[in-house]
Structures are given as structure tokens and as C-alpha cells.
Design a protein around this motif. Structure first.
Motif, mmCIF file in Angstrom:
data_model
loop_
_atom_site.group_PDB
_atom_site.id
_atom_site.type_symbol
_atom_site.label_atom_id
_atom_site.label_comp_id
_atom_site.label_asym_id
_atom_site.label_seq_id
_atom_site.Cartn_x
_atom_site.Cartn_y
_atom_site.Cartn_z
ATOM 1 N N LYS A 203 -10.842 16.815 9.360
ATOM 2 C CA LYS A 203 -11.090 18.107 9.294
ATOM 3 C C LYS A 203 -10.832 18.182 7.676
ATOM 4 O O LYS A 203 -10.030 17.671 6.978
ATOM 5 N N ILE B 16 -6.621 19.177 21.036
ATOM 6 C CA ILE B 16 -7.829 18.580 20.229
ATOM 7 C C ILE B 16 -8.025 17.091 21.326
ATOM 8 O O ILE B 16 -7.179 16.492 21.699
ATOM 9 N N ILE C 31 -12.012 21.309 20.979
ATOM 10 C CA ILE C 31 -11.038 22.234 20.406
ATOM 11 C C ILE C 31 -10.707 23.148 21.376
ATOM 12 O O ILE C 31 -11.528 24.096 21.462
ATOM 13 N N THR D 198 -8.800 27.789 20.230
ATOM 14 C CA THR D 198 -8.942 27.846 18.916
ATOM 15 C C THR D 198 -8.018 28.901 18.129
ATOM 16 O O THR D 198 -7.981 30.154 18.789
ATOM 17 N N ASP E 104 -7.981 26.764 12.484
ATOM 18 C CA ASP E 104 -8.787 25.674 12.946
ATOM 19 C C ASP E 104 -10.000 25.842 11.931
ATOM 20 O O ASP E 104 -11.038 24.874 11.740
ATOM 21 N N TYR F 126 -15.586 19.993 9.908
ATOM 22 C CA TYR F 126 -15.321 18.916 10.654
ATOM 23 C C TYR F 126 -16.251 17.764 10.477
ATOM 24 O O TYR F 126 -17.493 17.963 10.597
#
Lengths: 113, 115
Positions: A37, A62, A77, A80, A84, A88
Motif C-alpha cells: 500500500k 484483508i 479488502i 472498507t 484505505d 495498492y
């Protein structure tokens, strides 16, 4: 050489919904698949990884799944949250004298409150 | 905070110049990796060092070079800079190479702008 394709490039979801990002890899010898991330102005941060001897791994909201036959792996995910929101990256590597990572192009996830 | 430090954070220079980026790995990590991140190419592996020796090369230009010192910090040297070298440069470190792939921890990056 190894190639990693990542989809989608952008993803927008409502807070509380699930988000799924998918990656495919080309080298069947790949055996390690991390997800990173990256928040704005920061370096990539590992959030979860999976090795080729495992089909699924979960850490709270996750999860990552791996299909070695199809050579694809996915990040899931759930529930959310706005925090977040980030880019990614999936990556693939194989232990063959080097531990270099080959990254996908990234998915910009936006979680709308 | 990953424990990997990089300096400088920002660098602005002119075409044709030479710059040096510095990376200190996490305490105990022997491997250092350099990556370049640009908008069109994403994160590209450049080079890896393990305990002072070059271990793997990726898409690193001949104008670029790196080394890892006895204290395990690493420097990436970029010379004859071109506009297209403008990018984020990340350093990552891991314990090894060993039998199993180790997690790579990334530093905060150096943003290079070539004018």
C-alpha cells in the motif's frame, strides 16, 4: 522475464463495501506474492503477502488468494474505510538467485465516505 | 516507519549533472534493493546488493551505478542526468537472501527532479 498485470487501475467504492484487486503473473516459478500500500508522499508498505504453498491468507479485513494453476492472485479488502484510500501494488518474485520484486502498475483505491 | 532511511528527500538538479542518493537499511538487514518509480513505468527494480556484493541487476542504465559499503548503507549514483530520469527512487531492505523470500521494507524515497 516475469511480468505482472494488475487490474483495475482505479477503483472507487463506498465506505463499508468490499474492494477486490486482481493480478496475474507470467513466470510459473514465482513463489512469493506481496501486496503493498502506498500513500501519497510515502514509500510502499507491505500489507500482506502469500507464498506459493498457501492458497489463501487473511489478516483482519484483508485477505489474499492465490491460484497457481491460473497464475493469478487477488487482494480482498472488506468493510472498507476512508483510510484505505491509497495506491495498492501487487508483486511477484521467485527465489532463483535474486529476490527482486516485479510489480504491477498499481490500483488507485478511493473509499468514499 | 519502516526503519529504512533515505537521503535526501528531494533533489533538484540540471541535465548532465551527477547526484548520489543514500540509503540506510533496517538494522540487521543485509540486502538492499533500489527501485525507480515513474508515472508511466511504475515501480521498476534497478539493482540489489547483499552484504556488500552485487546480487542482481534489473533495468538499470549504464549511467547509473550503486554500491553497498561495509556498514551496509548503500548509495545510488546517477550521472549524465536526463529529463527522463526524474522519478521517485526507493530503497528497500531485507534480511537476506536465503531459502525463502524475505519481506522487503521500503524507505520513504528520494524525489529527483531534473530540469
Amino acid at each position: 522475464g516475469e511480468n505482472v498485470e494488475q487490474h483495475p487501475s482505479t477503483l472507487s467504492v463506498q465506505e463499508g463495501d468490499s474492494a477486490v484487486i486482481k493480478c496475474t503473473y507470467s513466470d510459473s516459478a514465482s513463489n512469493y506474492f506481496p501486496w503493498y500500500k502506498q500513500e501519497l508522499g510515502k514509500g510502499p508498505q507491505l500489507i500482506i503477502d502469500i507464498r506459493s504453498n498457501v492458497g489463501e491468507k487473511k489478516d483482519q479485513r484483508i485477505a489474499v488468494t492465490l491460484n497457481k494453476t491460473a497464475k493469478h492472485f487477488s487482494l480482498h479488502i472488506t468493510e472498507t474505510q476512508p483510510e484505505d484510500s491509497a495506491v495498492y501494488f501487487c508483486a511477484a518474485s521467485y527465489q532463483g538467485g535474486s529476490e527482486k520484486l516485479v510489480f504491477g502498475k498499481g490500483t488507485k483505491l478511493t473509499v468514499n465516505p | 516507519d519502516s526503519g529504512v532511511t533515505q537521503t535526501p528527500k528531494h533533489l533538484i538538479t540540471a541535465t548532465g549533472q551527477r547526484v548520489t542518493l543514500r540509503c540506510s537499511p533496517r538494522s540487521g538487514d543485509l540486502s538492499v534493493y533500489w527501485y525507480q518509480q515513474s508515472l508511466d513505468q511504475g515501480l521498476q527494480f534497478l539493482i540489489q546488493y547483499y552484504n556488500g556484493e552485487e546480487r542482481a541487476k534489473g533495468n538499470i542504465l549504464e549511467r547509473f551505478s550503486a554500491q553497498q559499503f561495509p556498514d551496509l548503507h548503500s548509495e545510488l549514483n546517477l550521472s549524465s542526468l536526463e529529463l527522463g530520469d526524474s522519478a521517485l527512487y526507493f530503497c528497500a531492505s531485507s534480511v537476506v537472501g536465503g531459502r525463502a523470500q524475505e519481506t522487503q521494507y521500503f524507505g520513504p524515497g528520494t524525489r529527483l527532479l531534473v530540469l
